[in-house]
Design a protein around this motif. Structure first.
Motif, PDB file in Angstrom:
ATOM      1  N   ALA A 176       0.977  -1.182  -0.107  1.00  0.00           N
ATOM      2  CA  ALA A 176       0.083   0.207  -0.009  1.00  0.00           C
ATOM      3  C   ALA A 176       0.778   1.222   0.035  1.00  0.00           C
ATOM      4  CB  ALA A 176      -0.882  -0.036   1.217  1.00  0.00           C
ATOM      5  N   VAL A 180       0.721   3.937  -2.935  1.00  0.00           N
ATOM      6  CA  VAL A 180       0.380   5.468  -2.411  1.00  0.00           C
ATOM      7  C   VAL A 180       1.237   6.360  -3.217  1.00  0.00           C
ATOM      8  CG1 VAL A 180       0.281   6.871  -0.713  1.00  0.00           C
ATOM      9  CG2 VAL A 180      -1.153   4.998  -0.568  1.00  0.00           C
ATOM     10  N   TYR A 204      -3.848   3.423   3.013  1.00  0.00           N
ATOM     11  CA  TYR A 204      -4.485   3.922   1.438  1.00  0.00           C
ATOM     12  C   TYR A 204      -5.250   5.202   1.995  1.00  0.00           C
ATOM     13  CZ  TYR A 204      -3.668  -0.479  -1.045  1.00  0.00           C
ATOM     14  OH  TYR A 204      -2.916  -1.370  -1.531  1.00  0.00           O
ATOM     15  N   LEU A 209      -5.871   7.131  -1.483  1.00  0.00           N
ATOM     16  CA  LEU A 209      -5.859   6.222  -2.419  1.00  0.00           C
ATOM     17  C   LEU A 209      -7.188   5.116  -2.088  1.00  0.00           C
ATOM     18  CD1 LEU A 209      -5.041   4.882  -5.130  1.00  0.00           C
ATOM     19  CD2 LEU A 209      -3.286   3.798  -3.744  1.00  0.00           C
ATOM     20  N   ALA A 211      -9.279   2.113  -2.119  1.00  0.00           N
ATOM     21  CA  ALA A 211      -9.118   0.484  -2.291  1.00  0.00           C
ATOM     22  C   ALA A 211     -10.666  -0.145  -2.341  1.00  0.00           C
ATOM     23  CB  ALA A 211      -8.170   0.007  -1.282  1.00  0.00           C
ATOM     24  N   TYR A 227     -11.923   5.886   2.288  1.00  0.00           N
ATOM     25  CA  TYR A 227     -11.213   5.532   1.090  1.00  0.00           C
ATOM     26  C   TYR A 227     -11.309   4.031   0.877  1.00  0.00           C
ATOM     27  CZ  TYR A 227      -9.537  10.061   0.563  1.00  0.00           C
ATOM     28  OH  TYR A 227      -9.524  11.705   0.475  1.00  0.00           O
TER      29      TYR A 227
END
Length: 465
Positions: A176, A180, A204, A209, A211, A227
């Protein structure tokens, strides 16, 4: 070391781009990584496998066992950026094995070549659970192939990377951090387990970002982050459906539960089932921890029988599936069997066989559950085989990201689109919409193990009508 510093170091361990607009590929060289004009040493994850070895856009295969020579040549060609040669190799490899989603993803990546693209990455447990990984990738590959064959996301093709996280929360966090730090990555499908999703989800979230997990069902994921989303219903839905079936349909009120205390998913499903059975007027007499060193299937069933149990509920996860299958064998059909979605595997059919016949599982989707859907037919044409609920829900996660990218192909845009009250997309399992909690409000399908030939084991899962 602070989390911020650790994240920075891990970010440097992952090569970001090759300087091509929209390229999304990482270039690797022995023990050093090139970032821009700088050369830095690789950083090693805790299991001594470098982070760069865990991510591929076609340069390496994660599929276990021997791969065909022509697929191997395709990997070498895409690593050398010889895209025409890679296209020819992967096309030939697919003719040898049409059921290989990794090859189809790499073929579509090769077709993109140096062109601008939008990039997403699948986080799957190839090292520890290759079968589940392939199931998940079939859904992602089908969605990628579908959108790119029809012109891309408003004319821009979708590139897909594969990250192998081994269902290990620490490795999932490291991956992750790397994703990122690469601004090319606009979304992630995965991780697979609830433990890995909760662990990586913190990264995340801090990196803003999105997921979308197609398979993580723990109730702890609800409202966990703006997120982190999922296309699979939570354990709350599965547990309620099983409890309702047990008390109202089977007319049975006394159950025992087998679970893994070390698994977030297993703990979640067990707890929700106990609560749901109680609400239905039944009771769970005992809970048996499959992860205990002194666990005995025979002694547990003997105790359950003495307590007057009528139903045996298996809330096992992948790590404890073998012990759950021992329970099925020793039970000898004495107690009625129920189970969660992790028990929905070919291995259950192969090993459980006649002793598993009649067992009812709660799963998010079954290929025969919706005769109006065109997804089953299209997936059969593509893979020359039936796909599982993991493939369908992974397809839905990818379709959701594609629909969000169509609205706004940026990280903030994707997140805002998914949370929008007017967001919807059509997936394998119906309309995809997300609640503010990140959950998808979707029903659960009950399936029963019956004699059959479709799975080639002599037994099949079929929907409970």
């Amino acid at each position: 070391m602070s989390q911020k510093n650790e994240t920075t170091i891990l970010a440097l361990a992952l090569l970001l781009t090759v300087g091509i607009v929209g390229g999304g590929f990482w270039w690797f060289s022995n023990n050093r990584v090139k970032i821009g004009n700088n050369i830095i040493p690789n950083q090693e994850p805790s299991n001594n496998s470098s982070l760069q070895d865990r991510i591929s856009f076609g340069e390496k295969s994660f599929t276990p066992g021997d791969i065909s020579p022509v697929k191997k040549e395709g990997l070498q060609a895409i690593a050398a950026k010889s895209y025409d040669r890679a296209i020819a190799n992967f096309t030939a490899a697919l003719k040898l094995n049409r059921n290989d989603p990794e090859t189809l993803i790499f073929l579509n990546n090769a077709r993109i070549g140096f062109s601008k693209s939008y990039t997403i990455v699948a986080s799957v447990p190839f090292g520890t659970d290759p079968n589940t990984s392939l199931e998940i990738l079939r859904g992602i590959a089908q969605a990628q192939n579908q959108v790119n064959s029809s012109g891309g996301v408003k004319g821009v093709p979708l590139r897909v990377g594969i990250a192998s996280d081994d269902d290990n929360p620490e490795i999932a966090k490291q991956i992750a951090s790397g994703l990122v730090s690469n601004s090319e990555v606009l979304g992630v499908v995965g991780p697979n387990t609830s433990d890995s999703t909760l662990a990586a989800g913190t990264i995340y979230t801090s990196g803003q970002l999105v997921a979308i997990s197609p398979t993580s069902t723990s109730v702890k994921i609800s409202n966990f982050s703006h997120y982190v989303f999922r296309t699979v219903p939570s354990d709350f839905m599965a547990a309620r459906t099983l409890a309702n079936y047990m008390v109202r349909t089977l007319q049975k009120k006394n159950a025992v539960v087998f679970f893994n205390s070390q698994s977030n998913y297993s703990q979640s499903l067990k707890s929700e089932f106990v609560s749901s059975v109680s609400l239905e007027g039944g009771q769970v007499a005992s809970e048996f921890d499959l992860s205990r060193a002194d666990f005995s299937a025979a002694k547990s069933i003997e105790q359950a029988t003495k307590q007057g149990a009528e139903v045996l509920m298996l809330a096992a996860n992948t790590e404890t599936l073998d012990k759950a299958l021992q329970v099925i064998q020793i039970n000898q059909k004495r107690l009625t069997l129920l189970g969660g979605d992790d028990v929905y595997t070919a291995k259950t059919l192969e090993i459980g066989r006649e002793q598993a016949v009649g067992m009812v599982l709660a799963v998010p989707w079954h290929i025969d559950s919706d005769p109006k859907s065109d997804f089953p037919q299209k997936s059969r044409q593509l893979w020359s085989a039936d796909v599982s609920w993991r493939s369908a829900l992974s397809y839905d996660a990818t379709v959701a990201l594609i629909s969000a990218l169509e609205r706004n192909p940026t990280r903030p845009g994707v997140q805002q689109a998914l949370l929008s009250s007017d967001f919807s997309a059509t997936g394998a399992s119906g309309t995809i919409r997300f609640l503010a909690s990140g959950d998808r409000n979707a029903p659960v399908q009950l399936v029963k193990i019956v004699p059959g030939s479709r799975s080639r084991t002599g037994y099949d899962f079929e929907p409970v009508r």
